[in-house]
Design an enzyme around this catalytic site. Structure first.
Site, short mmCIF file in Angstrom:
data_model
loop_
_atom_site.label_atom_id
_atom_site.label_comp_id
_atom_site.label_asym_id
_atom_site.label_seq_id
_atom_site.Cartn_x
_atom_site.Cartn_y
_atom_site.Cartn_z
N GLU A 184 -3.16 -9.24 3.27
CA GLU A 184 -3.25 -9.46 4.03
C GLU A 184 -3.88 -9.09 4.94
OE1 GLU A 184 -1.81 -5.32 4.98
OE2 GLU A 184 -1.80 -6.76 2.95
N ARG A 219 -14.36 3.20 12.31
CA ARG A 219 -13.80 3.95 12.72
C ARG A 219 -13.55 5.81 11.75
NH1 ARG A 219 -8.51 3.22 10.73
NH2 ARG A 219 -9.17 4.53 8.85
N SER A 244 -7.37 0.11 -0.09
CA SER A 244 -8.18 0.84 1.73
C SER A 244 -7.12 1.90 1.37
CB SER A 244 -7.90 0.21 2.55
OG SER A 244 -8.71 0.79 4.06
N HIS A 266 -4.30 -4.40 -0.29
CA HIS A 266 -3.78 -4.85 1.42
C HIS A 266 -4.36 -6.49 0.98
CE1 HIS A 266 -2.29 -1.42 3.64
NE2 HIS A 266 -3.15 -1.22 3.10
N CYS A 278 0.89 -1.14 0.28
CA CYS A 278 0.01 -0.32 -0.09
C CYS A 278 0.88 1.40 0.04
CB CYS A 278 -0.69 0.25 0.96
SG CYS A 278 -2.48 0.75 0.47
N LYS A 293 -12.61 8.05 -1.44
CA LYS A 293 -10.82 6.79 -0.81
C LYS A 293 -11.78 5.50 -1.54
CE LYS A 293 -10.10 4.31 3.35
NZ LYS A 293 -10.41 4.11 4.65
#
EC number: 2.3.1.31
Length: 302
Positions: free
Chosen positions: A237, A249, A192, A235, A142, A163
């Site tokens: 992972e 969040r 992300s 991502h 990323c 985003k």
């Protein structure tokens, strides 16, 4: 892959409950093989979560791996205890005389800042320059991938209108490259981030290969033609619930944020997300460790 990590590392209990093969130091020393030494520069704020995510993927091949964690000395982490860093992490000053088989540089939630505005940018560039002669292969994730593209290949990033968050379909562009052995022609992966890199600049660069990309999320897996740098803009992972936690969040911060795309069943955030990328995450990490670290690193560095 049995991963050799400290007995007290909190991620160890999580991995053992998931039946991930974790080896203690005594057993590792009794095996007459040369383990791979992997250094993880963890730039993520919630370091313990990232530790578990990456160790989960590093623990799934027959190779033995010694994993060490690195943090920046020029930035004080606010989301992890000082004792955790002192017990399980080291700094660049303590490793710069060593030779490392493989290195992972994680992302960081700072992509809206210019690279030079990041308070540890000078330290990071020193580490990346050191890695040119002291590390066999590097995996950048990323923001770490964007930093590598900027520093090594002079390709900058640009701000997205919204985003990029969700699970996107990707197409394999270079099916004969070893890193993608076993990949389906199309596969899913999480993204992300608030910024992106120009796909056309990557395709036009004489030292880069665009291995996989998405019509919606853009360039995804990029590799240098000398095979020493692998850059992933998303991502793989991430766990199934990670994007949901990030979404909650951001809502709590009253950010103008859209629901992650193609993520919640029926676009209902009360429903549990389904992991559609786990197998390709394991495959990519396994291929990287085997073909670009294990097969290329010398048995004796000297």
């Amino acid at each position: 892959m049995p991963i050799n990590i400290p007995q007290e590392l909190p991620a160890r209990e999580i991995l053992e409950k998931e039946n991930i093969f974790v080896m203690d130091v005594g057993r590792a020393r009794s095996q007459d093989i040369r383990p791979l030494n992997i250094l993880i520069l963890n730039l993520m704020p919630e370091k313990e979560k990232t530790e578990a995510q990456l160790l989960r993927l590093l623990g799934n091949t027959p190779l033995q791996v010694n994993v060490s964690f690195l943090h920046t000395a020029t930035h004080e982490s606010k989301n992890v205890s000082k004792s955790h860093l002192e017990q399980f992490y080291t700094t660049f000053e303590e490793v710069k005389e060593k030779r490392i088989d493989g290195m992972i540089i994680t992302g960081a939630p700072i992509e809206l800042m210019e690279f030079e505005e990041v308070n540890y940018w000078e330290e990071l560039t020193e580490i990346m320059d050191w890695a040119k002669t002291n590390v066999t292969s590097l995996l950048h994730i990323c923001w770490g991938a964007q930093a590598a593209l900027y520093h090594h290949f002079d390709i900058g990033k640009f701000k997205l209108p919204k985003k990029c968050s969700g699970i996107y379909s990707h197409t394999v562009n270079e099916p004969t490259v070893k890193l993608l052995r076993g990949f389906d022609d199309m596969f899913y992966a999480p993204h992300s981030r608030y910024t992106d890199v120009e796909k056309a600049k990557i395709e036009a660069h004489e030292d880069l290969l665009l291995l996989a990309s998405s019509d919606e999320a853009g360039a995804f897996i990029i590799m240098s033609k000398d095979e020493r740098h692998v850059m992933i803009t998303g991502h793989l992972e991430y766990e199934a619930h990670t994007l949901a936690e990030e979404y909650a969040r951001d809502l709590a911060k009253s950010l103008d944020i859209d629901m992650p795309k193609n993520y919640f069943p029926d676009n209902n955030p009360t429903k549990k997300p389904v992991n559609k990328w786990r197998s390709h995450a394991h495959l990519l990490f396994s291929n990287w460790l085997n073909y670009y670290v294990y097969q290329e690193t010398p048995f004796e560095w000297d």
